[in-house]
Structure formats: structure tokens, C-alpha cells
Write an enzyme that holds these catalytic residues in place. Structure first.
Site, short mmCIF file in Angstrom:
data_model
loop_
_atom_site.label_atom_id
_atom_site.label_comp_id
_atom_site.label_asym_id
_atom_site.label_seq_id
_atom_site.Cartn_x
_atom_site.Cartn_y
_atom_site.Cartn_z
N ASN A 168 28.25 41.00 41.65
CA ASN A 168 29.59 41.53 41.82
C ASN A 168 30.12 42.68 41.09
O ASN A 168 29.78 42.64 39.99
CB ASN A 168 30.60 40.23 41.28
CG ASN A 168 31.88 40.57 41.41
OD1 ASN A 168 32.57 40.81 42.35
ND2 ASN A 168 32.59 40.94 40.42
N GLU A 169 30.74 43.46 42.04
CA GLU A 169 31.15 44.79 41.21
C GLU A 169 30.33 45.29 40.17
O GLU A 169 30.49 45.66 39.19
CB GLU A 169 32.66 44.78 40.59
CG GLU A 169 33.75 44.23 41.70
CD GLU A 169 34.86 44.42 41.33
OE1 GLU A 169 35.33 44.70 40.23
OE2 GLU A 169 35.80 44.17 42.16
N GLU A 220 38.22 32.12 41.35
CA GLU A 220 37.16 32.61 40.21
C GLU A 220 37.71 31.55 39.07
O GLU A 220 38.91 31.04 39.14
CB GLU A 220 37.67 33.98 39.99
CG GLU A 220 36.90 34.67 38.83
CD GLU A 220 36.95 36.07 38.50
OE1 GLU A 220 37.45 36.91 39.30
OE2 GLU A 220 36.09 36.56 37.71
N GLN A 233 43.55 35.66 44.99
CA GLN A 233 42.95 34.51 45.13
C GLN A 233 43.40 33.45 45.46
O GLN A 233 44.82 33.50 45.38
CB GLN A 233 42.26 34.38 43.63
CG GLN A 233 41.30 35.58 43.05
CD GLN A 233 40.62 35.19 41.93
OE1 GLN A 233 40.61 34.19 41.39
NE2 GLN A 233 40.19 36.29 41.19
N GLU A 270 36.96 40.82 48.30
CA GLU A 270 38.36 40.82 47.55
C GLU A 270 39.05 41.93 47.93
O GLU A 270 38.90 43.00 48.38
CB GLU A 270 37.68 41.30 45.96
CG GLU A 270 36.96 40.38 45.53
CD GLU A 270 36.71 40.62 43.88
OE1 GLU A 270 37.61 40.97 43.24
OE2 GLU A 270 35.70 39.95 43.46
#
Ligand code: AHR
Length: 500
Positions: free
Chosen positions: A172-173, A25, A345, A296
Site C-alpha cells: 500500500n502506498e 483499517e 473509511q 482510497e
């Protein structure tokens, strides 16, 4: 003596190599400084990508890379990241540290990185603050080979041929940082956006819907009920928080056995979450056409003291390697439905496999214990799961009040007929003696080898000064006896047995 039976003749589902996928990210030093330093950097690079990091990731056969976020994805406007670098728009990365994002790493740079890594690109589009048109045009820019405003702009920016992309996330989310939507609202939005994510030039896109957070089973129910025919996959996010308290998560390297036990207990919840989401998915999709992607996951601790808390930079200990192993085993076990997972990540953020430093130290890059867990598990990439019959012994916490399974495993057979067994003993103190009965296979001691990943303490970790505290070593504590394979499982260790 513990007993394990592995059935060699009845292979199960394929362990998709994308289970060993990654997530990068625009956050802290993941992209900038970690993966990308720019062409003019003193740090050796190819077209701006750090050579040391790229080589390290190729070594663990990184299969797929998710980008540009995370929460950043729903604030990212891709057109700001194309064209002449000097003219690219600058913005504030409001989610992550409030720093200036100069957009010098954009679409072209991402595809160049994936080319160098030889991995599949996985892009997450902006639903939260973007438009349908913006997402539609991004797909067109990347994949269209004919004449269109977007494909012409791509050519003007130096990329004549379209790229290929298989994996496309639609938000995302979206239950949180991606717009705080309800499941019903997102399901409608998903359908609207996904309609315009088109296939051009023989490129077939696998559309991925934002799935639940941890135990949000209602989200899965609604998405499966409303959207199922329009999605290739559904995501799941779950982070392991050592103390269970988001306000004070705990240190990455300074923790006692109680916190270690609680962390392991918390990471094992992944199995329950996947099992229960799968049950809902099975109701709507008994043929398992829709994939579950844990895109994730990982341990989230307090940031290293003295670093920007918004950069989520944390060290990585032997505990994290064992967390990785336990989660891999869970994903492998559910590989009939779990087709991808992306650790959060890759570099310098959360449970990173690589940490970098721009100071002139002995090394400017270190490989974390988690890196070595990924390395040992490359043997399972695209291999077939073998059924294992085994009752794990217990790992009791300090006061004997609670227990969790101590030993986790994966056994697989690859295309060449090689069998690989990974065994993880998370018990911080107690070794176990294990007898493996590999049914249907004649064992020959000359064809067996073993490696171990362990360290002095569960808190042991690698540093820029000493990168060798937690590394893979050859292991000899195994023997063939009466056609069975006996192996000693050291405390806090991960062992790989290779049987040719
Ligand atoms: O990985 C860090 C953040 O965690 C991601 O941006 C977000 O999707 C999740 O909440």
C-alpha cells in the site's frame, strides 16, 4: 430549461458493483469499536461483529471490503493476529495514535466479518516491512486445502476449510508510508512478491499493484511498462482536502460557501486524474485487461475537536454526500477501466458511512449523509451505463471568478430493463429545471418514481440525538410532458429517478 438526452438503446460498460466498495483499517475506531466489539461486549454482536453496523452495511449492499490498511498494512504481521486471543502479540500502532493494537481482530475475524456482510474480502499484504515468505505463507494459510504447515496451523486454529479470496494487494502506498520506494524499485519488488502469491484449490487471485498518488503519472507509466503482465489491477489514491492545505484541512461541519466551492472543485479533480492515468494505461493495455482501482478516496477534514487527531474521526455533512455522488458519477463514467473503488473509511474514520458511540445515547450508531448516497446508488450496481448527452450549467463561486459544472449524473439500465438516473446539483443556492429525453423508451407516469437526498444547509448532518437531518425522502417535483421527463433539480441535492 436544461436539456438532457439519454440513449436507452445503446448501453455501455458495466458499472461494477465493487465501485461501491469499502475500506477498513486498524485505525482509530474503525475496526475496534466500529465493526468489532468482541464477543463479550454489551453491544449486540454476532461473534464479536456489531449487529447494528453489519445490518446497516448489508442494507447498502457492501460488495467488497479492503483490510487491514492503509499504512497499517505495511506494518502488519498477520501471524500476530491468529491463534488464541490471550496469547496474541500486542504492538503499538505507530501510524495511528500510538495506541496498543492487541491483534484480537485478525485473519479469522476478517473472514467472519465478510461472511456476515456477504461481501468479497480484499486483503492488502505487507511489502514495506514484511517478507516475501510472510506474504506467501499468508496466502497459503488462507487458501491451501492440502497438507502444509500453514494449512495445518489454520486447521489447528479452528478453520478446517480454506477460505476463498479474489483480491490481493501487494503493498500500500509504497511511494510513501509503504517504504518510500521509487517506482522502479517498487516494480521490481512487486514482481518478486507477486511471484509467490499463488493460486491454490481453485482459488484465483487477482493481484493488485500499488498505483499512484493523485497526479503521479510517472508512477503509472513505470508500473505499466515494467509490470503489466503480472498484475490484475493498479490502484489510485486521491483524497479531497477542503482547503487544499494538509496542515489545516478545515472542519467537517463548520465551513462557508467559499470552502464548500473549493472542496467541490478539488473533488472534481478525480475526473482529470482518472482520465490521465487511463490514457497511460491505454497505451500499454489497449484491451483494458488491467483494472484501475481507486481503493482510497473521500474527503479528509480536521478531526473532530476533542478527539485523538491520530484517529481521523470526522463528522459527515450533506457536502460529503454530494462529494460521494460526484465521485460515483466519475467512477461510473470510467467504468470501462475503473473496476473497484473503496471509500476511506467505512466506520468512524474519514468519510465514514457509519459513526458509532459507546455512550448510552438515543442511538449508538448514526448513518451519515454519505451512507444515504451509497444507498441511492445501489440501483447502479452491476447495471450498464447509458450514454448521456448533456451540457452542465455552471456553478459560480461567490465573487464570480471561478466556475465548475453544477450538475453531475449517471444513467444506467439493469438486467430487468429498469432505468435509473441519479442527478446531483452541487450548486448551493440555484435550482435547475431539466428536460430529459429518454430516446428509445415510451414513458408512462405510473412507472416513474423519485427520491431525494438533501438538507437545509450544505453543513447539515446527522447526530446521535437526531439521525434524521439528512435522509432520503420521496420526491414529487417531476412530470411527464410531451413524452419528456421534466424534473426540478433542487440546490445541493441528489435525486434518483426510477423508470420501470
Ligand atoms: O486512510 C488513511 C490513510 O491514508 C491510509 O492508511 C493511507 O493508505 C493513506 O495515506
Amino acid at each position: 430549461m436544461l436539456k438532457m438526452i439519454i440513449s436507452h438503446d445503446t448501453p455501455g460498460s458495466k458499472i461494477d458493483k465493487n465501485i461501491y466498495g469499502h475500506f477498513s483499517e486498524h485505525l482509530g475506531r474503525c475496526i475496534y469499536g466500529g465493526l468489532f466489539v468482541g464477543e463479550d461486549s454489551d453491544i449486540p454482536n454476532v461473534n464479536g461483529m456489531r449487529t447494528d453496523v453489519v445490518n446497516a452495511l448489508k442494507e447498502i449492499k457492501i460488495p467488497v471490503l479492503r483490510w487491514p490498511g492503509g499504512c497499517f498494512a505495511d506494518e502488519y504481521h498477520w501471524m500476530d493476529g491468529i491463534g488464541e486471543k490471550e496469547k496474541r502479540k500486542k504492538m503499538i500502532n505507530t501510524h495511528w495514535g500510538g495506541v496498543v493494537e492487541d491483534n484480537s481482530f485478525g485473519t479469522h475475524e476478517f473472514f467472519e466479518l465478510c461472511r456476515q456482510l456477504e461481501c468479497e474480502p480484499y486483503i492488502c499484504g505487507n511489502v514495506g516491512s514484511g517478507t516475501v515468505r510472510e506474504m506467501q505463507e499468508w496466502v497459503e494459510y488462507i487458501t491451501f486445502d492440502g497438507l502444509s504447515p500453514m494449512s495445518q496451523t489454520r486447521r489447528d486454529n479452528g478453520q478446517e476449510n480454506p477460505w476463498k479470496i479474489k483480491y490481493w494487494g501487494v503493498g500500500n502506498e509504497n511511494w510513501g508510508c509503504g517504504g518510500n520506494m521509487t517506482a522502479e524499485y517498487y516494480a521490481n519488488e512487486y514482481k518478486r512478491y507477486a511471484t509467490y502469491v499463488r493460486n491454490f484449490a481453485g482459488n484465483i487471485i487477482r493481484k493488485i499493484a500499488c498505483g499512484p498518488n493523485a497526479a503521479d503519472y510517472r508512477w503509472t507509466e513505470v508500473l505499466m511498462r515494467e509490470v503489466r503482465y503480472m498484475m490484475w489491477g493498479l490502484t489510485l489514491h486521491y483524497y479531497t482536502i477542503p482547503t487544499g492545505d494538509w496542515g489545516k484541512k478545515g472542519s467537517a461541519t463548520d465551513f462557508d460557501e467559499k470552502i464548500y466551492f473549493d472542496t467541490m472543485k478539488s473533488t472534481l479533480k478525480m475526473d482529470e486524474y482518472i482520465t490521465r492515468h487511463k490514457t497511460i494505461m491505454d497505451k500499454y493495455d489497449p484491451d483494458k485487461a488491467i483494472a484501475l482501482l481507486v481503493d482510497e478516496w473521500g474527503i479528509w477534514t480536521d478531526a473532530e475537536p476533542g478527539t485523538n487527531p491520530g484517529f481521523l474521526y470526522q463528522q459527515n455533512s450533506l457536502r460529503d454526500a454530494l462529494i460521494a455522488a460526484v465521485n460515483f458519477d466519475i467512477f461510473n463514467k470510467h467504468s470501462d477501466r475503473v473496476k473497484m473503488a473503496n471509500i476511506a473509511q467505512t466506520v468512524n474514520v474519514l468519510q465514514a458511512v457509519v459513526l458509532t458511540d459507546n455512550e448510552k445515547r438515543i442511538s449508538q450508531m448514526l448513518l451519515t449523509p454519505t451512507y444515504y448516497a451509497f444507498k441511492l446508488y445501489t440501483v447502479h450496481h452491476d447495471a450498464n451505463l447509458l450514454p448521456v448527452y448533456f451540457n452542465s450549467p455552471d456553478y459560480w463561486n461567490e465573487n464570480g471568478g471561478e466556475k465548475i459544472p453544477a450538475v453531475s449524473n449517471t444513467a444506467s439500465i439493469n438486467k430487468s430493463g429498469e432505468i435509473n438516473i441519479t442527478l446531483t446539483n452541487i450548486d448551493a443556492n440555484k435550482p435547475h429545471e431539466l428536460e430529459i429525453d429518454l430516446r428509445g423508451k415510451d414513458l408512462d407516469a405510473n412507472n416513474i418514481s423519485a427520491q431525494i437526498l438533501t438538507g437545509e444547509y450544505v453543513t447539515s448532518h446527522n447526530t446521535f440525538e437526531n439521525g434524521g437531518n439528512v435522509i432520503i425522502k420521496p420526491y414529487a417535483n417531476y412530470a411527464l410532458k410531451d413524452s419528456k421527463l421534466n424534473v426540478r433539480l433542487e440546490p445541493k441535492s441528489l435525486i434518483l429517478l426510477k423508470i420501470k
